[in-house]
Every structure is written in structure tokens, then in C-alpha cells.
Design a protein around this motif. Sequence first.
Motif, PDB file in Angstrom:
ATOM      1  N   ASP A 178      -0.415  12.920 -54.613  1.00  0.00           N
ATOM      2  CA  ASP A 178      -1.924  11.930 -53.388  1.00  0.00           C
ATOM      3  C   ASP A 178      -2.455  13.205 -52.783  1.00  0.00           C
ATOM      4  OD1 ASP A 178       1.085  11.846 -52.246  1.00  0.00           O
ATOM      5  OD2 ASP A 178       0.014  10.927 -51.111  1.00  0.00           O
ATOM      6  N   LEU A 179      -1.583  14.369 -52.246  1.00  0.00           N
ATOM      7  CA  LEU A 179      -1.678  15.186 -50.920  1.00  0.00           C
ATOM      8  C   LEU A 179      -2.891  15.776 -52.099  1.00  0.00           C
ATOM      9  CD1 LEU A 179       1.358  15.725 -49.370  1.00  0.00           C
ATOM     10  CD2 LEU A 179      -0.532  14.433 -48.523  1.00  0.00           C
ATOM     11  N   THR A 180      -3.746  16.025 -51.581  1.00  0.00           N
ATOM     12  CA  THR A 180      -4.930  17.400 -51.765  1.00  0.00           C
ATOM     13  C   THR A 180      -4.698  18.387 -50.911  1.00  0.00           C
ATOM     14  OG1 THR A 180      -6.592  16.467 -49.935  1.00  0.00           O
ATOM     15  CG2 THR A 180      -6.439  15.714 -52.174  1.00  0.00           C
ATOM     16  N   ALA A 181      -5.046  19.209 -51.623  1.00  0.00           N
ATOM     17  CA  ALA A 181      -5.386  20.430 -50.599  1.00  0.00           C
ATOM     18  C   ALA A 181      -5.958  20.941 -49.356  1.00  0.00           C
ATOM     19  CB  ALA A 181      -5.557  22.129 -51.510  1.00  0.00           C
ATOM     20  N   GLU A 182      -6.715  20.435 -49.212  1.00  0.00           N
ATOM     21  CA  GLU A 182      -7.623  20.385 -48.489  1.00  0.00           C
ATOM     22  C   GLU A 182      -6.403  19.503 -46.804  1.00  0.00           C
ATOM     23  OE1 GLU A 182     -11.078  19.490 -50.628  1.00  0.00           O
ATOM     24  OE2 GLU A 182      -8.610  19.370 -50.557  1.00  0.00           O
ATOM     25  N   VAL A 183      -6.607  18.436 -47.183  1.00  0.00           N
ATOM     26  CA  VAL A 183      -5.258  17.600 -46.010  1.00  0.00           C
ATOM     27  C   VAL A 183      -4.051  18.365 -45.783  1.00  0.00           C
ATOM     28  CG1 VAL A 183      -3.481  15.358 -46.228  1.00  0.00           C
ATOM     29  CG2 VAL A 183      -5.875  15.433 -47.176  1.00  0.00           C
ATOM     30  N   MET A 184      -3.288  19.031 -46.734  1.00  0.00           N
ATOM     31  CA  MET A 184      -2.758  20.215 -46.788  1.00  0.00           C
ATOM     32  C   MET A 184      -2.302  20.875 -45.111  1.00  0.00           C
ATOM     33  SD  MET A 184      -0.404  19.682 -50.117  1.00  0.00           S
ATOM     34  CE  MET A 184      -1.849  20.171 -51.001  1.00  0.00           C
ATOM     35  N   PHE A 185      -3.434  21.301 -45.669  1.00  0.00           N
ATOM     36  CA  PHE A 185      -4.192  22.827 -45.083  1.00  0.00           C
ATOM     37  C   PHE A 185      -4.249  21.979 -43.249  1.00  0.00           C
ATOM     38  CE2 PHE A 185      -6.884  25.861 -43.101  1.00  0.00           C
ATOM     39  CZ  PHE A 185      -6.151  26.753 -43.755  1.00  0.00           C
ATOM     40  N   THR A 186      -4.803  21.028 -43.352  1.00  0.00           N
ATOM     41  CA  THR A 186      -5.327  20.172 -41.820  1.00  0.00           C
ATOM     42  C   THR A 186      -3.686  20.155 -41.330  1.00  0.00           C
ATOM     43  OG1 THR A 186      -7.749  20.499 -42.988  1.00  0.00           O
ATOM     44  CG2 THR A 186      -6.881  19.021 -40.852  1.00  0.00           C
ATOM     45  N   THR A 187      -3.239  19.779 -42.098  1.00  0.00           N
ATOM     46  CA  THR A 187      -2.139  18.709 -41.376  1.00  0.00           C
ATOM     47  C   THR A 187      -0.858  20.062 -41.336  1.00  0.00           C
ATOM     48  OG1 THR A 187      -1.975  17.380 -42.659  1.00  0.00           O
ATOM     49  CG2 THR A 187       0.125  16.973 -41.934  1.00  0.00           C
ATOM     50  N   VAL A 193       0.929  13.830 -34.961  1.00  0.00           N
ATOM     51  CA  VAL A 193       1.283  13.075 -34.014  1.00  0.00           C
ATOM     52  C   VAL A 193       1.695  11.686 -34.629  1.00  0.00           C
ATOM     53  CG1 VAL A 193       0.176  14.161 -32.858  1.00  0.00           C
ATOM     54  CG2 VAL A 193      -0.711  11.820 -33.543  1.00  0.00           C
ATOM     55  N   GLY A 194       2.406  10.628 -34.063  1.00  0.00           N
ATOM     56  CA  GLY A 194       2.734   9.451 -34.578  1.00  0.00           C
ATOM     57  C   GLY A 194       4.140   9.289 -35.138  1.00  0.00           C
ATOM     58  N   ALA A 195       4.398   8.054 -35.851  1.00  0.00           N
ATOM     59  CA  ALA A 195       6.127   8.339 -36.440  1.00  0.00           C
ATOM     60  C   ALA A 195       6.262   9.424 -37.074  1.00  0.00           C
ATOM     61  CB  ALA A 195       6.353   6.715 -36.865  1.00  0.00           C
ATOM     62  N   ASP A 196       5.644   9.952 -38.175  1.00  0.00           N
ATOM     63  CA  ASP A 196       6.118  11.570 -38.410  1.00  0.00           C
ATOM     64  C   ASP A 196       5.611  12.197 -37.904  1.00  0.00           C
ATOM     65  OD1 ASP A 196       7.847  10.110 -40.582  1.00  0.00           O
ATOM     66  OD2 ASP A 196       6.144   9.663 -41.127  1.00  0.00           O
ATOM     67  N   VAL A 197       5.620  12.689 -36.730  1.00  0.00           N
ATOM     68  CA  VAL A 197       5.185  13.769 -36.033  1.00  0.00           C
ATOM     69  C   VAL A 197       5.286  15.062 -36.619  1.00  0.00           C
ATOM     70  CG1 VAL A 197       7.487  13.755 -34.450  1.00  0.00           C
ATOM     71  CG2 VAL A 197       4.692  14.795 -33.165  1.00  0.00           C
ATOM     72  N   MET A 198       4.380  16.211 -36.441  1.00  0.00           N
ATOM     73  CA  MET A 198       4.665  17.234 -36.829  1.00  0.00           C
ATOM     74  C   MET A 198       4.198  18.044 -36.153  1.00  0.00           C
ATOM     75  SD  MET A 198       3.583  18.465 -41.118  1.00  0.00           S
ATOM     76  CE  MET A 198       2.807  20.326 -40.613  1.00  0.00           C
ATOM     77  N   PRO A 199       4.514  19.664 -35.853  1.00  0.00           N
ATOM     78  CA  PRO A 199       4.186  20.623 -35.223  1.00  0.00           C
ATOM     79  C   PRO A 199       3.013  21.275 -35.684  1.00  0.00           C
ATOM     80  CG  PRO A 199       6.131  21.307 -35.721  1.00  0.00           C
ATOM     81  CD  PRO A 199       5.990  19.857 -35.965  1.00  0.00           C
ATOM     82  N   PRO A 200       1.842  22.010 -34.907  1.00  0.00           N
ATOM     83  CA  PRO A 200       1.140  22.640 -35.317  1.00  0.00           C
ATOM     84  C   PRO A 200       1.168  23.884 -35.998  1.00  0.00           C
ATOM     85  CG  PRO A 200       0.539  22.177 -32.994  1.00  0.00           C
ATOM     86  CD  PRO A 200       1.749  21.039 -33.325  1.00  0.00           C
ATOM     87  N   TRP A 201       1.051  24.720 -36.942  1.00  0.00           N
ATOM     88  CA  TRP A 201       1.630  25.733 -36.676  1.00  0.00           C
ATOM     89  C   TRP A 201       0.382  27.253 -37.268  1.00  0.00           C
ATOM     90  CZ3 TRP A 201       6.582  26.983 -37.543  1.00  0.00           C
ATOM     91  CH2 TRP A 201       7.005  26.296 -37.423  1.00  0.00           C
ATOM     92  N   GLY A 202      -0.714  26.352 -37.014  1.00  0.00           N
ATOM     93  CA  GLY A 202      -1.554  27.428 -37.042  1.00  0.00           C
ATOM     94  C   GLY A 202      -1.760  28.492 -36.047  1.00  0.00           C
ATOM     95  N   ASP A 203      -1.531  28.404 -34.760  1.00  0.00           N
ATOM     96  CA  ASP A 203      -1.047  29.572 -34.267  1.00  0.00           C
ATOM     97  C   ASP A 203      -0.154  31.024 -34.951  1.00  0.00           C
ATOM     98  OD1 ASP A 203      -3.258  28.517 -32.293  1.00  0.00           O
ATOM     99  OD2 ASP A 203      -2.201  27.538 -31.261  1.00  0.00           O
ATOM    100  N   ALA A 204       0.734  29.995 -35.083  1.00  0.00           N
ATOM    101  CA  ALA A 204       1.712  30.572 -35.606  1.00  0.00           C
ATOM    102  C   ALA A 204       1.931  31.402 -37.194  1.00  0.00           C
ATOM    103  CB  ALA A 204       3.266  29.450 -35.525  1.00  0.00           C
ATOM    104  N   GLU A 212      -0.653  29.921 -48.692  1.00  0.00           N
ATOM    105  CA  GLU A 212       0.148  30.460 -49.359  1.00  0.00           C
ATOM    106  C   GLU A 212       1.373  28.243 -49.357  1.00  0.00           C
ATOM    107  OE1 GLU A 212       0.354  35.044 -49.579  1.00  0.00           O
ATOM    108  OE2 GLU A 212       1.076  33.398 -48.058  1.00  0.00           O
ATOM    109  N   LEU A 213       1.607  28.492 -48.394  1.00  0.00           N
ATOM    110  CA  LEU A 213       2.377  26.766 -48.253  1.00  0.00           C
ATOM    111  C   LEU A 213       1.711  25.876 -49.022  1.00  0.00           C
ATOM    112  CD1 LEU A 213       3.098  26.653 -44.312  1.00  0.00           C
ATOM    113  CD2 LEU A 213       4.800  27.322 -46.726  1.00  0.00           C
ATOM    114  N   VAL A 214       0.590  26.083 -48.773  1.00  0.00           N
ATOM    115  CA  VAL A 214       0.045  25.117 -49.755  1.00  0.00           C
ATOM    116  C   VAL A 214       0.181  25.059 -51.421  1.00  0.00           C
ATOM    117  CG1 VAL A 214      -2.409  23.712 -50.386  1.00  0.00           C
ATOM    118  CG2 VAL A 214      -1.956  24.256 -47.572  1.00  0.00           C
ATOM    119  N   ALA A 215       0.068  26.139 -51.612  1.00  0.00           N
ATOM    120  CA  ALA A 215       0.197  26.650 -53.448  1.00  0.00           C
ATOM    121  C   ALA A 215       1.297  26.123 -53.492  1.00  0.00           C
ATOM    122  CB  ALA A 215      -0.214  28.323 -53.582  1.00  0.00           C
ATOM    123  N   TYR A 216       2.377  26.516 -52.594  1.00  0.00           N
ATOM    124  CA  TYR A 216       4.043  26.103 -52.745  1.00  0.00           C
ATOM    125  C   TYR A 216       4.039  24.235 -52.831  1.00  0.00           C
ATOM    126  CZ  TYR A 216       8.698  25.458 -52.798  1.00  0.00           C
ATOM    127  OH  TYR A 216      10.144  25.039 -52.983  1.00  0.00           O
TER     128      TYR A 216
END
Length: 226
Positions: A178-187, A193-204, A212-216
Motif C-alpha cells: 500500500d506504500l507508494t514510492a512517492e509516499v516513502m520518499f516524502t516520509t 509527526v503524531g503517534a508514529d513520529v519519525m525524524p526527517p532524514w532529508g538533511d542527513a 536507495e532506501l525506497v528501493a529496499y
Amino acid sequence: MNHQGLSPRPAPIRRRIAAILLPITLLSSTACLAVAPPADPERARMAAGKSRFDKLCVSCHGAEGAGKDTYGPRLKNRPELDEARIRDRIIHGKHGDHAMPPWGTVLKEAEIEQLVAYVNMLRQENAGRPAALLTPFDLDDPARIEAGRKRFAKTCAGYCHGHEGVGGRAPDFKGRTDLTAEVMFTTISKGRVGADVMPPWGDALSEEQIWELVAYLQFLGRQQLD
């Protein structure tokens, strides 16, 4: 016997072998670090152009240049916008009604050409057809999937997502379609934010590393849960 003053003994055989094998070992180690081939130049240029367009141009021209109810004009399906005109407008901007800033004073030549390539693609597209996913390489490339796997194991598994995307604190990835490549890349880039909080990796991470993470993750989605 006192050996003082005598010529030094020959080095042990093990040391001689080590001296011969060391350069070979170093070469092998270096080769192992190159886990993925270079991105296809044309795909990489187009993907970079889209990324830059999404950051600089979407607020005026709309997503994928759709232009509906936006400040700037539509760019999609505009065959009359030839490449030279696109390049000139990006470099010099536009004065008067619906003004546009000149990006030639801000962007490097290569970055301008990336934008030109992407807008040139948009203006030839059929407005009613979904745009193709632009990535710097084939997401099914085994070398890219392996690079994503190694990065996932270092940065994503364990505390949050678990080994091979199963059994962590966050939802499983294995078997998910159910997860598209675009959604995974953006996330991954912007976090969540919210219940399943996740840090942004765009700067790292670079965009190529995120893809490559999306491909995996897509690879994991095709696997069945045990």
C-alpha cells in the motif's frame, strides 16, 4: 652467537606474504565500498530537476506544473513552450503581471539545465495522463536494493523498524503493497509527526541515498511475511 654488526636476517616468510597481499586486500576493501553503480545521467538529471521544481516552483506553478488556481501559468501540456524559451525564462525571470524571479543569479548552470529538462518534459505531457515516477535509477536494480538494505540496517532497523522491516516499534514493511514510492520518499525526507513520529532524514541523507532506501522498502513489500 653475537650477531652485532652482521647483515640483518631475511624477513620471515609470513611478513613477505603479508607485504604482497596487503595491496590486494586494500583493493578488495575499496571495491566492497562501491555497493552501487553511478546513477543513469539522464534519469538523474530529470529527477534532480523535479526535486528542484518541487522546492522552488510548485508554489507558483502547481504540482507537476498543473497550474490550476495558481499564481503562475500552467506548464504541463504546453507544446508551444520550446526549450530555449523555458531556459530564458528560468534564467531572466519575468517582470510585470505574474512576475517571476530570475533564477540565473541563484542557481548554477547545471541546476538550471536540470530544471529546463524537467519543464521541457512537462510541457510535452498529456495533462490527463499521470506523470511517470522520476527516480535517478531503476528501483529494481539489485545493487541499489542492496545499498538500501545496508543503510536500513544501520539507520532504521533495531529500535524502530526491526530487522528486515519486521518486529520493530513501527509498522512492518515486509509484505506491504500500500506504500507508494512517492509516499516513502516524502516520509523519509520530511519525517512524520503524531503517534508514529519519525525524524526527517532529508538533511542527513542525499536524495539518491533516500531513493536507495525506497528501493529496499519496495523489495520488502514484495516479500511474504514468515
